[in-house]
Design a protein around this motif. Sequence first.
Motif, PDB file in Angstrom:
ATOM      1  N   LEU B 478       0.946  -1.243  -0.004  1.00 50.71           N
ATOM      2  CA  LEU B 478      -0.071  -0.025   0.065  1.00 50.71           C
ATOM      3  C   LEU B 478       0.822   1.322  -0.054  1.00 50.71           C
ATOM      4  O   LEU B 478       0.720   2.129  -0.794  1.00 50.71           O
ATOM      5  N   VAL B 479       1.801   1.249   0.792  1.00 52.69           N
ATOM      6  CA  VAL B 479       2.737   2.327   0.858  1.00 52.69           C
ATOM      7  C   VAL B 479       3.509   2.437  -0.324  1.00 52.69           C
ATOM      8  O   VAL B 479       3.584   3.593  -1.026  1.00 52.69           O
ATOM      9  N   LEU B 480       4.125   1.496  -1.107  1.00 51.73           N
ATOM     10  CA  LEU B 480       4.504   1.546  -2.324  1.00 51.73           C
ATOM     11  C   LEU B 480       3.729   2.105  -3.379  1.00 51.73           C
ATOM     12  O   LEU B 480       4.037   3.092  -4.250  1.00 51.73           O
ATOM     13  N   LEU B 481       2.528   1.640  -3.369  1.00 50.77           N
ATOM     14  CA  LEU B 481       1.381   2.146  -4.354  1.00 50.77           C
ATOM     15  C   LEU B 481       1.201   3.639  -4.240  1.00 50.77           C
ATOM     16  O   LEU B 481       1.023   4.233  -5.193  1.00 50.77           O
ATOM     17  N   ILE B 482       0.937   3.978  -2.967  1.00 45.18           N
ATOM     18  CA  ILE B 482       0.764   5.450  -2.762  1.00 45.18           C
ATOM     19  C   ILE B 482       1.848   6.291  -3.091  1.00 45.18           C
ATOM     20  O   ILE B 482       1.555   7.433  -3.684  1.00 45.18           O
ATOM     21  N   SER B 483       2.954   5.770  -2.526  1.00 46.38           N
ATOM     22  CA  SER B 483       4.172   6.591  -3.035  1.00 46.38           C
ATOM     23  C   SER B 483       4.304   6.662  -4.662  1.00 46.38           C
ATOM     24  O   SER B 483       4.640   7.969  -5.233  1.00 46.38           O
ATOM     25  N   PHE B 484       3.983   5.683  -5.389  1.00 49.02           N
ATOM     26  CA  PHE B 484       4.234   5.513  -6.763  1.00 49.02           C
ATOM     27  C   PHE B 484       3.163   6.722  -7.402  1.00 49.02           C
ATOM     28  O   PHE B 484       3.469   7.355  -8.384  1.00 49.02           O
ATOM     29  N   LEU B 485       1.962   6.536  -7.088  1.00 58.46           N
ATOM     30  CA  LEU B 485       0.780   7.342  -7.467  1.00 58.46           C
ATOM     31  C   LEU B 485       1.267   8.975  -7.288  1.00 58.46           C
ATOM     32  O   LEU B 485       0.939   9.770  -8.096  1.00 58.46           O
ATOM     33  N   ARG B 486       1.678   9.439  -6.088  1.00 57.31           N
ATOM     34  CA  ARG B 486       2.153  10.501  -5.713  1.00 57.31           C
ATOM     35  C   ARG B 486       3.172  11.102  -6.631  1.00 57.31           C
ATOM     36  O   ARG B 486       3.276  11.956  -7.232  1.00 57.31           O
ATOM     37  N   PHE B 487       4.256   9.928  -6.854  1.00 59.27           N
ATOM     38  CA  PHE B 487       5.249  10.311  -7.534  1.00 59.27           C
ATOM     39  C   PHE B 487       4.865  10.739  -9.157  1.00 59.27           C
ATOM     40  O   PHE B 487       5.192  11.646  -9.832  1.00 59.27           O
ATOM     41  N   ALA B 488       3.771   9.908  -9.418  1.00 60.97           N
ATOM     42  CA  ALA B 488       3.217   9.953 -10.829  1.00 60.97           C
ATOM     43  C   ALA B 488       2.671  11.294 -10.911  1.00 60.97           C
ATOM     44  O   ALA B 488       2.591  11.994 -12.028  1.00 60.97           O
ATOM     45  N   GLN B 489       1.980  11.700  -9.928  1.00 57.49           N
ATOM     46  CA  GLN B 489       1.222  12.954  -9.997  1.00 57.49           C
ATOM     47  C   GLN B 489       2.058  14.191 -10.102  1.00 57.49           C
ATOM     48  O   GLN B 489       1.895  15.218 -10.697  1.00 57.49           O
ATOM     49  N   GLU B 490       3.329  14.022  -9.367  1.00 57.38           N
ATOM     50  CA  GLU B 490       4.339  15.257  -9.517  1.00 57.38           C
ATOM     51  C   GLU B 490       4.981  15.318 -10.999  1.00 57.38           C
ATOM     52  O   GLU B 490       5.312  16.350 -11.216  1.00 57.38           O
ATOM     53  N   LYS B 491       5.175  14.055 -11.283  1.00 57.88           N
ATOM     54  CA  LYS B 491       6.251  14.249 -12.594  1.00 57.88           C
ATOM     55  C   LYS B 491       5.538  14.037 -13.909  1.00 57.88           C
ATOM     56  O   LYS B 491       6.132  14.581 -14.824  1.00 57.88           O
ATOM     57  N   THR B 492       4.118  13.794 -14.143  1.00 57.44           N
ATOM     58  CA  THR B 492       3.648  13.965 -15.334  1.00 57.44           C
ATOM     59  C   THR B 492       2.971  15.408 -15.463  1.00 57.44           C
ATOM     60  O   THR B 492       2.411  15.964 -14.506  1.00 57.44           O
ATOM     61  N   PRO B 493       3.128  15.730 -16.715  1.00 55.42           N
ATOM     62  CA  PRO B 493       2.209  17.163 -17.194  1.00 55.42           C
ATOM     63  C   PRO B 493       1.054  16.977 -16.983  1.00 55.42           C
ATOM     64  O   PRO B 493       0.124  16.028 -17.095  1.00 55.42           O
ATOM     65  N   GLN B 494       0.339  18.202 -16.265  1.00 61.09           N
ATOM     66  CA  GLN B 494      -0.993  18.432 -16.012  1.00 61.09           C
ATOM     67  C   GLN B 494      -2.036  18.145 -17.046  1.00 61.09           C
ATOM     68  O   GLN B 494      -3.117  17.615 -16.878  1.00 61.09           O
TER      69      GLN B 494
END
Lengths: 73, 496
Positions: B478-494
């Motif tokens: 779960l921690v890995l998943l949320i971290s990945f999603l947060r990371f994806a949110q920051e790194k991909t263009p809006q």
Amino acid sequence: MKGLNEIKVGESATVKSIDISGPMRRRLLDIGLIEESRVECLFKGPSGNPVAYLICGAVIALRNSDAVRVRVI
Amino acid sequence: MQNLSDMPVVALAGNPNVGKSTIFNALTGMNQHTGNWPGKTVQVAQGVCDRSHTPIKIVDIPGTYSLLAHSSEEEVARDFLCFSKPYAVVVVCDATCLERNMNLVLQIMEVHKNVIVCVNLLDEAKRKGISVNLKLLEKRLGVRVVGTSAHNKKTLNRLVCAIEESLGQEKEHSYIMEYDAQIETSIKAVEKELSRFDLKGLNRRWLAMRLLESDPSLNHSLLEYLGSNVINNPSVFSVCDSERKRLISNHITDETFKDMTVSAFFGEANRICASAVEYKKGRYSASDLRMDRFFTGRKTGYPIMLLLLLIVLWITVFGANYPSGLLSSFFAFAEVQIDNFLMSICVPDAIRIAFTQGIFRVTGWVVSVMLPPMAIFFPLFTLLEDSGYLPRIAFCLDNTFRKCNACGKQALTMCMGFGCNAVGVTGCRIIDSPREKLLATLTNSFVPCNGRLPQPFIWKIFSLRAEALFLFHCFAYLVLLISFLRFAQEKTPQSF
């Protein structure tokens, strides 16, 4: 006029305008959320977002960020 | 072998989730195959009806809410109905929300001469206290209206009869939808211009409306069908252009034009359905509402969700033990027998060992470990799906997922991922937004599938209790998943 998100559970309202454009607007029109249509607020999620509305006989969930742009009375 | 090209083609259209595919399967049985629509990643199934006296080819086109399309599926549906010219169109409707379905029926009737309306899910409607007067609908629409229920074979036969009847008839006029006076004036002007050309069977009034509307994707298909001597004709273009300018000067912009079109269809749909549909329990029954408020309530929503998921996983993991043990013993026994047999017929050692201890043993392990959990998990999941509970899960969790820029429907694909990650990834098609769909696809592997459920037990090397390990492992995922999603949110263009 207020936003659709401001209707309380169990209340109904009439749609006056939809201040959304693009694919979301088309989808809302297609499911029957058009001007002068009646909408009823059925129930909310545990966190209050999204909210389920009765639109043209079907139960549709709308996020608050979209519901606020549907103006109703 | 039947000659497919000689058979009349009947299209099966309708809103998504009205039971179109169920009817298609019932009509065609095993005589069907699915293929891709050329140039698009949309699947279209076609088959031959084995219930009729004459063979009929049936095409199951993608579900669409409207012919004024904006997704690939809707474009394929529209293009098939308008340009592939099926002999007849059966529009499948959901009896529990007829007005919305009627919108599509009317749009199709505007394009096509031979339409049959199939009011489906009548058993569901009866359960909700909704009764539909089919005869009245038939009178108001002017086309055949048949009522069907998935479980009732007799109703399907009625539908087949209606289709066969329509094959013998030649209908004259398409349905005429009346629009606003200003729009009608423009339609007449464009129609007058179009009367000089051969429209290859397309309805002139309908074409005039579409040229005024100027939908880019439809223009492309029209160009292919009619050729540029009609579509790009300077006089046609100038008439359309001047009419559009005239409409704008009358406060009818492009958006207003589309709104007025939709309003016209819905207004007519409401008029047709008024008094033809009776709601004995109101528009949404009190008992359904009570259940919904229970499943999504502030205090009851999350606990029920977790409880149900826990029960499903518990039954899967512990229920699979006994069958797994049996299968394992069976394969061990069979291996010995096969080994003895191969030795008795003097098969060389290298080949015998490669077969029994290699191929057969490993296959035995895989089957005895994987088959029982899958055979338990997916039926349980199907039970949840059939009960209608799954959308409530997506509804409850949407807020949490939205904060990670994902969609609540991802909860469903992740649940499916518990059974098999490949199935979970295939299920991601239910998510509309491309970005959210991609996120759901990429993160599905963070959910341990049936084959990986024993993974948490590797912590046994530290001699910890099994249950604590499982919870710890899930928490880590779960921690890995949320971290990945947060990371994806920051790194991909809006904008994506």
